[in-house]
Design an enzyme around this catalytic site. Structure first.
Site, mmCIF file in Angstrom:
data_model
loop_
_atom_site.group_PDB
_atom_site.id
_atom_site.type_symbol
_atom_site.label_atom_id
_atom_site.label_comp_id
_atom_site.label_asym_id
_atom_site.label_seq_id
_atom_site.Cartn_x
_atom_site.Cartn_y
_atom_site.Cartn_z
ATOM 1 N N ARG A 104 0.909 -1.209 -0.259
ATOM 2 C CA ARG A 104 0.089 -0.162 -0.127
ATOM 3 C C ARG A 104 0.739 1.252 0.029
ATOM 4 N NH1 ARG A 104 -4.703 0.346 4.165
ATOM 5 N NH2 ARG A 104 -2.904 0.671 5.470
ATOM 6 N N THR A 108 -1.380 7.519 -0.408
ATOM 7 C CA THR A 108 -2.639 7.279 -1.121
ATOM 8 C C THR A 108 -3.362 6.077 -0.486
ATOM 9 O OG1 THR A 108 -1.882 5.906 -3.029
ATOM 10 C CG2 THR A 108 -1.856 8.357 -3.235
ATOM 11 N N ASP A 200 -0.017 -3.839 12.060
ATOM 12 C CA ASP A 200 0.610 -4.370 10.796
ATOM 13 C C ASP A 200 0.791 -5.685 10.609
ATOM 14 O OD1 ASP A 200 2.133 -2.381 8.173
ATOM 15 O OD2 ASP A 200 2.422 -4.743 8.407
ATOM 16 N N ASP A 203 4.396 -6.920 9.424
ATOM 17 C CA ASP A 203 5.499 -6.479 10.418
ATOM 18 C C ASP A 203 5.353 -7.496 11.604
ATOM 19 O OD1 ASP A 203 6.664 -4.483 8.934
ATOM 20 O OD2 ASP A 203 5.529 -2.689 10.104
HETATM 21 C C1 PRP Z 1 -1.458 -5.302 4.107
HETATM 22 C C2 PRP Z 1 -2.063 -6.360 4.116
HETATM 23 C C3 PRP Z 1 -3.197 -6.389 3.037
HETATM 24 C C4 PRP Z 1 -3.255 -4.812 2.755
HETATM 25 C C5 PRP Z 1 -4.560 -4.509 3.035
HETATM 26 O O1 PRP Z 1 -0.403 -5.418 3.271
HETATM 27 O O2 PRP Z 1 -1.490 -7.688 4.233
HETATM 28 O O3 PRP Z 1 -2.367 -6.867 1.875
HETATM 29 O O4 PRP Z 1 -2.347 -4.198 3.601
HETATM 30 O O5 PRP Z 1 -4.841 -3.124 3.107
HETATM 31 P P1 PRP Z 1 -5.954 -2.625 1.936
HETATM 32 O O6 PRP Z 1 -7.352 -3.606 2.059
HETATM 33 O O7 PRP Z 1 -6.216 -1.108 2.164
HETATM 34 O O8 PRP Z 1 -5.393 -2.559 0.639
HETATM 35 P P2 PRP Z 1 0.693 -4.325 3.107
HETATM 36 O O9 PRP Z 1 0.246 -3.159 2.180
HETATM 37 O O10 PRP Z 1 0.915 -3.504 4.537
HETATM 38 O O11 PRP Z 1 1.971 -4.958 2.664
HETATM 39 P P3 PRP Z 1 2.851 -6.020 3.424
HETATM 40 O O12 PRP Z 1 2.034 -7.296 3.697
HETATM 41 O O13 PRP Z 1 4.034 -6.200 2.706
HETATM 42 O O14 PRP Z 1 3.254 -5.356 4.785
HETATM 43 N N1 URA Z 2 -2.799 -3.797 6.760
HETATM 44 C C1 URA Z 2 -2.355 -4.108 8.040
HETATM 45 O O1 URA Z 2 -1.317 -5.040 7.988
HETATM 46 N N2 URA Z 2 -3.360 -3.792 9.044
HETATM 47 C C2 URA Z 2 -4.318 -2.739 8.776
HETATM 48 O O2 URA Z 2 -4.805 -2.663 9.892
HETATM 49 C C3 URA Z 2 -4.418 -2.525 7.783
HETATM 50 C C4 URA Z 2 -3.637 -2.739 6.239
#
Ligand code: PRP
Ligand code: URA
Length: 209
Positions: A104, A108, A200, A203
Site C-alpha cells: 500500500r 494514497t 501491521d 510486520d
Molecule cells: C497489508 C495487508 C493487505 C493490505 C490490506 O499489506 O496484508 O495486503 O495491507 O490493505 P488494503 O485493504 O487497504 O489494501 P501491506 O500493504 O501493509 O504490505 P505488507 O504485507 O508487505 O506489509
Molecule cells: N494492513 C495491515 O497490516 N493492517 C491494517 O490494519 C490495515 C492494512
C-alpha cells in the site's frame, strides 16, 4: 450478503483474540496465523469437488470419495498472506502456489504491484487468495483483478480480519467471488488501519517495523 461468510467458530474467535494482543510475539503470532488459516480453510473448502474411486482395503474393494479435478492454487498477497499458505497446504498438500506482490502506498493507501506469478492453467483451478487483512479493499480488488485477467474463474478469498469498508468494496467489485472472513471489525482509522485490528500484519509476522 451473498458470497460473504463470516466465521463464528469459537476456536477461530479465540485465536483471533490472541493475535490482536500487542504483547503476542512474532513466533506465536506466526503459529496462530497458520492455525487460523487451517480452521478457516477447513470451512472454506467444504465444497471442493469429489469423485468416487476404487480402493482396496484389507477387507475388500470399495468405491470411496477423493478430491477430483485440477489441484487448487493458493495465492498469498505478499507479504502478510505468506503466513497463511502453510495452513492451506496442510489441508491440501498438493496445492500449487502463486504469489501476488502488492504494497500500500503510504500516502494514497492504493496498492502498488511489484511481483505476480500464478500456476498454469489458472482457469482450470480453484484459486484461494489469502491475506490476513482486508482494510480499504484496494489490495484485494487488485489481486482478484489480476487473477481474472490471467483467466482465473473460480476464486475464493480468505481474510482473518476485515473492515466493513473493504468488504463492501471487494464484494461490489467482484460479487462472484466467495469471501471468507474470520472477524468483521468496526472501522478504518484515518491511516486506513483496521480498528481494533491487530496493527501491521506483515510486520508482526516477519518481525519488521
Ligand atoms: C497489508 C495487508 C493487505 C493490505 C490490506 O499489506 O496484508 O495486503 O495491507 O490493505 P488494503 O485493504 O487497504 O489494501 P501491506 O500493504 O501493509 O504490505 P505488507 O504485507 O508487505 O506489509
Ligand atoms: N494492513 C495491515 O497490516 N493492517 C491494517 O490494519 C490495515 C492494512
Amino acid at each position: 450478503m451473498d458470497n460473504v461468510f463470516v466465521m463464528n467458530h469459537p476456536l477461530i474467535q479465540h485465536k483471533i483474540s490472541l493475535i490482536r494482543k500487542k504483547e503476542t510475539g512474532t513466533n506465536e503470532f506466526r503459529r496462530l496465523i497458520e492455525e487460523i488459516a487451517i480452521l478457516m480453510g477447513f470451512e472454506a473448502l467444504r465444497d471442493l469437488p469429489m469423485e468416487e474411486v476404487e480402493v482396496e482395503t484389507p477387507m475388500e474393494k470399495c468405491m470411496t470419495p477423493m478430491l477430483s479435478g485440477r489441484k487448487l492454487a493458493v495465492v498469498p498477497v505478499l507479504r502478510a498472506g505468506l503466513g497463511m499458505v502453510s495452513g492451506i497446504t496442510t489441508l491440501v498438500p498438493s496445492a500449487k502456489i502463486g504469489h501476488i506482490g502488492l504494497y500500500r502506498d503510504p500516502e494514497t493507501h492504493e496498492p502498488k504491484e511489484y511481483y505476480c506469478k500464478l500456476p498454469d492453467p489458472i482457469e482450470e483451478r480453484l484459486t484461494v487468495l489469502v491475506d490476513p487483512m482486508l482494510a480499504t479493499g484496494g489490495s484485494a480488488v487488485a489481486a482478484v483483478d489480476f487473477v481474472k485477467q490471467h483467466g482465473g474463474k473460480k476464486i475464493k478469498c480468505m481474510f482473518i480480519i476485515a473492515a466493513p469498508e473493504g468488504l463492501k468494496r471487494l464484494h461490489e467489485a467482484h460479487p462472484d467471488v466467495q469471501i471468507y472472513i474470520g472477524h468483521l471489525d468496526r472501522e478504518l482509522n484515518e491511516n486506513a488501519y483496521i480498528c481494533p485490528g491487530l496493527g501491521d500484519a506483515g510486520d508482526r509476522i516477519f518481525g519488521t517495523k
